[in-house]
Write a protein that holds these residues in place. Structure first.
Motif, mmCIF file in Angstrom:
data_model
loop_
_atom_site.group_PDB
_atom_site.id
_atom_site.type_symbol
_atom_site.label_atom_id
_atom_site.label_comp_id
_atom_site.label_asym_id
_atom_site.label_seq_id
_atom_site.Cartn_x
_atom_site.Cartn_y
_atom_site.Cartn_z
ATOM 1 N N PRO A 9 27.277 112.110 20.624
ATOM 2 C CA PRO A 9 26.652 113.106 21.449
ATOM 3 C C PRO A 9 25.399 113.551 20.968
ATOM 4 O O PRO A 9 24.875 113.882 19.739
ATOM 5 N N GLY A 10 24.553 114.487 21.907
ATOM 6 C CA GLY A 10 23.361 115.304 21.308
ATOM 7 C C GLY A 10 23.674 116.227 20.403
ATOM 8 O O GLY A 10 24.541 117.047 20.580
ATOM 9 N N ASP A 20 19.025 111.133 22.652
ATOM 10 C CA ASP A 20 17.413 111.274 22.075
ATOM 11 C C ASP A 20 17.802 112.714 21.174
ATOM 12 O O ASP A 20 16.657 112.677 20.638
ATOM 13 N N LEU A 21 18.770 113.550 21.142
ATOM 14 C CA LEU A 21 18.771 114.739 20.425
ATOM 15 C C LEU A 21 19.792 114.471 19.228
ATOM 16 O O LEU A 21 20.043 115.273 18.336
ATOM 17 N N MET A 22 20.114 113.135 18.804
ATOM 18 C CA MET A 22 20.953 113.035 17.707
ATOM 19 C C MET A 22 20.567 113.138 16.347
ATOM 20 O O MET A 22 21.314 113.671 15.713
ATOM 21 N N PRO A 69 16.665 105.233 20.974
ATOM 22 C CA PRO A 69 16.052 106.376 21.439
ATOM 23 C C PRO A 69 14.743 106.454 20.376
ATOM 24 O O PRO A 69 15.001 107.469 19.516
ATOM 25 N N TRP A 70 13.550 105.724 20.388
ATOM 26 C CA TRP A 70 12.653 105.930 19.629
ATOM 27 C C TRP A 70 11.845 107.288 19.676
ATOM 28 O O TRP A 70 11.638 107.719 18.348
ATOM 29 N N ALA A 102 13.468 110.043 19.260
ATOM 30 C CA ALA A 102 14.156 110.925 18.447
ATOM 31 C C ALA A 102 13.870 110.728 16.908
ATOM 32 O O ALA A 102 14.070 111.845 16.277
ATOM 33 N N LEU A 103 13.000 109.835 16.698
ATOM 34 C CA LEU A 103 12.403 109.908 15.299
ATOM 35 C C LEU A 103 11.506 111.058 14.977
ATOM 36 O O LEU A 103 11.194 111.413 14.018
ATOM 37 N N ARG A 104 10.962 111.703 16.158
ATOM 38 C CA ARG A 104 10.093 112.734 15.813
ATOM 39 C C ARG A 104 10.646 113.881 15.287
ATOM 40 O O ARG A 104 10.121 114.761 14.484
ATOM 41 N N ASP A 105 12.104 113.912 15.392
ATOM 42 C CA ASP A 105 12.793 115.085 14.865
ATOM 43 C C ASP A 105 12.985 114.845 13.120
ATOM 44 O O ASP A 105 13.759 115.753 12.615
#
Length: 619
Positions: A75-76, A100-102, A123-124, A126-129
């Motif tokens: 889940p996110g 995308d929020l994992m 979810p590529w 998501a790597l920004r986080d």
């Protein structure tokens, strides 16, 4: 005393129980000391009945391993409370969906391992986080493609494992991101090195893999592979071939070959529309009518030796209903190109002379069967629509030049109509010499030609109205015509440029008959030479033996030195091949042959009205 010892034991374990977060019931927790003296907590969960990540993971966890569970999705923001997490391992679960929020809140995360799952997409963004992420392991999943936008989030990685997926290619944008790795070790920071895992993917070795194969060529000081010898999976002809042994072409969108834009034909005749295109990979060719009506013919596909794809639309017996625009389309995965061809079906016209004598026009009685009825002198005259810009050099190799001419009127002349009989005597004894099934050589004699006289050679398929012209330089009486169709009857005329070709200056020939006759003549020459050699060799040996015997007898008998000797003159038997130089050396490719051949066997005649000058065919 005992109370004091209990308090000291609790402090050694990290404080009182109410000050710590409890370990999840389905997991095991442990503390370990790091090199700097700090403590790090590791949580390991491997319960096969677990379907979701645990919610009560201690906040000071730096390593979290969820392996061999029944977790299908994350889940996110499931791991957002774990701000100190540096390693997140989720190997060999049943994961098929990631949010995308994992990775939201995981600013310290350095490793993300997801091998052995069922991820068809990742979810590529998501790597920004996770700006400090250096290792991403996606081995043994179901990824079939890496989108081009993923290259924006993979620049900081030093380890990327995409092996054992369903990848068939990599985007060019991702390869451009790694282009600096091929440079020398001149970058000061440690993020310039990369370890890649690309093996065990079903790579399709066609033009789409050109950039990847080119990227892997040579040695890159800052790039290493888990398995360096990548291999093709398809097509079947290249299965198992290493990338280092491939020779691939860069992909190209379809490009149509220029051809005939408009065709005129009479009802009942057969029409063949041709359309060619180049591209990598070879484009798919198709026909359709601009009006939307169904095609009244058959479509044939072929590929020429130069790689051009051709589609041929055959209309066996055209009618007025077949008139209209036909669209040829060439398409591959890079795009599509289209061209338009117009077909006009009209009734044929006839013409007669005002002199009262009926003429015998070139009238077709059957498609490709009978072309014309010769009369006395005049064969044809043309109205050129392309200016004479150059002369074909027949003595040295030059670009092959041919000019397509449209036959305006094909009709015989009558005796005495023109007063240029001297021109008919200038070109005489026109002969055909066979070369190959696609070429023929014409030779002729000239009695009054000067050093500046230029000859023209007109030729066409017997029965067609469209002719081609070849200009011959002065003082040349031989020319080779290339690009002919095998087993086809042709008409060829030779005359002085600008003059009227006469009947005796034309010849009708068939490419198969010329080659067969040439082969028969060569066979006869071989037989004659063989027989001559068999007959002459014993005679020669006999004469030589006799002379040797007499000389030996002379030496033994001590005869005078002035004894008469025997001299034998031997004639050499041989066979001289035709060493004449070919005058037109540039052959027409198969693609140009398909373009140069007209699409219709139309024999429509455009007659001359009373009082008007008759159109004739000039060289």
């Amino acid at each position: 005393m005992r109370v004091a010892l209990g308090m000291l034991w609790l402090l050694a374990l990290g404080g009182p129980p109410q000050a710590q977060s409890s370990c999840p019931s389905q997991c095991s927790c442990s503390l370990h000391l790091l090199g700097d003296g700090s403590k790090a907590r590791t949580v390991v969960c491997n319960d096969p009945d677990m379907t979701l990540p645990p919610a009560s993971v201690p906040a000071d966890t730096s390593r979290l391993r969820l392996e061999r569970t029944a977790i299908r999705r994350v889940p996110g923001e499931a791991f957002r409370p774990l701000g100190r997490l540096e390693q997140l391992w989720l190997p060999y679960n049943a994961l098929s969906e990631l949010s995308d929020l994992m990775l939201r809140g995981l600013r310290r995360l350095r490793e993300l391992r997801l091998p052995g799952n069922r991820l068809a997409a990742f979810p590529w963004p998501a790597l920004r986080d996770a700006p400090k992420l250096r290792l991403l392991d996606l081995q043994a999943n179901l990824l079939s493609a890496v989108p081009p936008e993923a290259s924006r989030f993979l620049g900081n990685l030093t380890f990327l494992d995409l092996s054992s997926n369903q990848l068939m290619k990599l985007p060019q944008e991702l390869l451009a991101t790694w282009a600096h790795l091929r440079a020398g070790p001149t970058f000061p920071d440690h993020h310039t090195r990369l370890v890649l895992g690309l093996q065990d993917n079903p790579w399709v070795c066609d033009c789409r893999l050109y950039d990847l194969v080119h990227f892997l060529e040579g040695w890159a000081p800052n790039l290493a592979f888990i398995e360096a010898r990548l291999r093709c999976a398809s097509p079947r002809s290249l299965a198992g071939v290493a990338f280092s042994q491939l020779e691939l072409r860069k992909c190209q969108s379809p490009e149509l070959r220029p051809g005939v834009a408009s065709i005129r034909s009479s009802p009942g005749s057969a029409v063949l529309l041709r359309c060619g295109a180049t591209g990598v990979p070879g484009p798919e060719m198709s026909w359709r009518r601009a009006s939307g009506h169904p095609l009244n013919g058959t479509v044939h596909q072929e590929v020429s030796s130069d790689g051009t794809s051709w589609t041929l639309l055959g209309l066996p017996a055209v009618s007025h209903l077949d008139s209209g625009d036909y669209i040829c389309q060439a398409k591959n995965f890079l795009g599509a190109s289209e061209t338009l061809m117009s077909l006009v079906v009209t009734e044929p016209q006839t013409s007669t002379e005002r002199s009262g004598r009926p003429e015998a026009p070139w009238a077709r009685t059957d498609v490709g069967a009978k072309a014309a009825a010769y009369n006395n002198k005049l064969v044809a005259r043309h109205v050129p629509h392309i200016p004479d810009s150059a002369v074909l050099a027949t003595g040295h190799p030059v670009p092959h030049m041919q000019e397509g001419l449209t036959l305006q009127h094909l009709q015989m002349g009558v005796p005495g109509e023109r007063s240029d009989g001297w021109e008919a005597r200038m070109v005489r004894s026109l002969k055909v010499v066979g070369d190959t099934y696609q070429s023929v050589t014409l030779v002729w004699k000239t009695s009054q030609a000067g050093n500046t006289t230029t000859f023209s050679v007109l030729y066409t398929v017997f029965g067609q109205r469209d002719m081609r012209r070849v200009l011959v330089q002065p003082r040349k009486t031989r020319v080779t015509i290339h690009g002919l169709v095998p087993k086809t009857k042709y008409l060829a005329c030779v005359c002085v440029q600008g003059q009227v070709p006469r009947k005796e200056q034309c010849v009708i020939f068939s490419t198969n008959e010329v080659v067969d006759a040439e082969a028969t003549q060569r066979l006869i020459n071989v037989v004659v030479i063989s027989v001559a050699a068999v007959i002459a060799l014993p005679l020669t040996l006999l004469v030589c033996c006799g002379a040797l015997h007499r000389r030996c007898h002379k030496c033994h008998s001590g005869g005078s030195a002035e004894a008469t000797g025997a001299y034998v003159n031997l004639e050499r038997l041989g066979h001289s091949e035709d060493g004449s130089e070919e005058l037109s050396r540039n052959s027409v490719s198969e693609a140009d042959r398909l373009l140069s051949a007209r699409s219709s066997l139309d024999s429509q005649l455009s007659g001359a009205r009373a009082g008007r000058r008759i159109n004739e065919y000039l060289c």
